[in-house]
Design a protein around this motif. Structure first.
Motif: not given
Length: 117
Positions: A58-62
């Motif tokens: 998943p994308q950063p911060g998820t």
């Protein structure tokens, strides 16, 4: 009662930004947050060192549960290959043979004098 940021469960951690990191640093960053990295199609990933992460999911911060798998895709760093094959490849033609300049296209053919004997 434990307070958590919006969207996070009690055991969730944010996915770190891994794009741009070397494989060895990406593994360490994920491990420090309790996450596991996987590189689809790269069975040598546990031994990869100088390859760089170019994409992640998943994308950063998820927010994800601790011990979740984060998928990364790798490529060589700048100047480390990946440029493909450059032509021409060997073997080169043998030396010798006619080496003359061809006439310009559309130029009249040179006149050849015939001897009459």
């Amino acid at each position: 009662m434990r307070m958590t940021p919006e969207g996070y469960g009690a055991g969730d951690v944010p996915v770190p930004r891994l794009v741009g990191l070397m494989a060895v640093d990406a593994r360490e960053s994920a491990r420090a947050r309790g996450l596991v990295l996987d590189a689809p199609g790269r069975p040598d990933f546990p031994h990869a060192v100088v390859d760089y992460v170019v994409r992640q999911y998943p994308q950063p911060g998820t927010p994800v549960p601790r011990h979740s798998v984060v998928h990364v895709w790798l490529d060589f760093g700048e100047g480390e290959g990946g440029g493909g094959v450059r032509e021409p490849r060997g073997p080169l033609p043998p030396p010798g043979g006619p080496r003359r300049e061809l006439e310009e296209p559309g130029a009249p053919a040179p006149l050849v004098a015939l001897s009459s004997s």
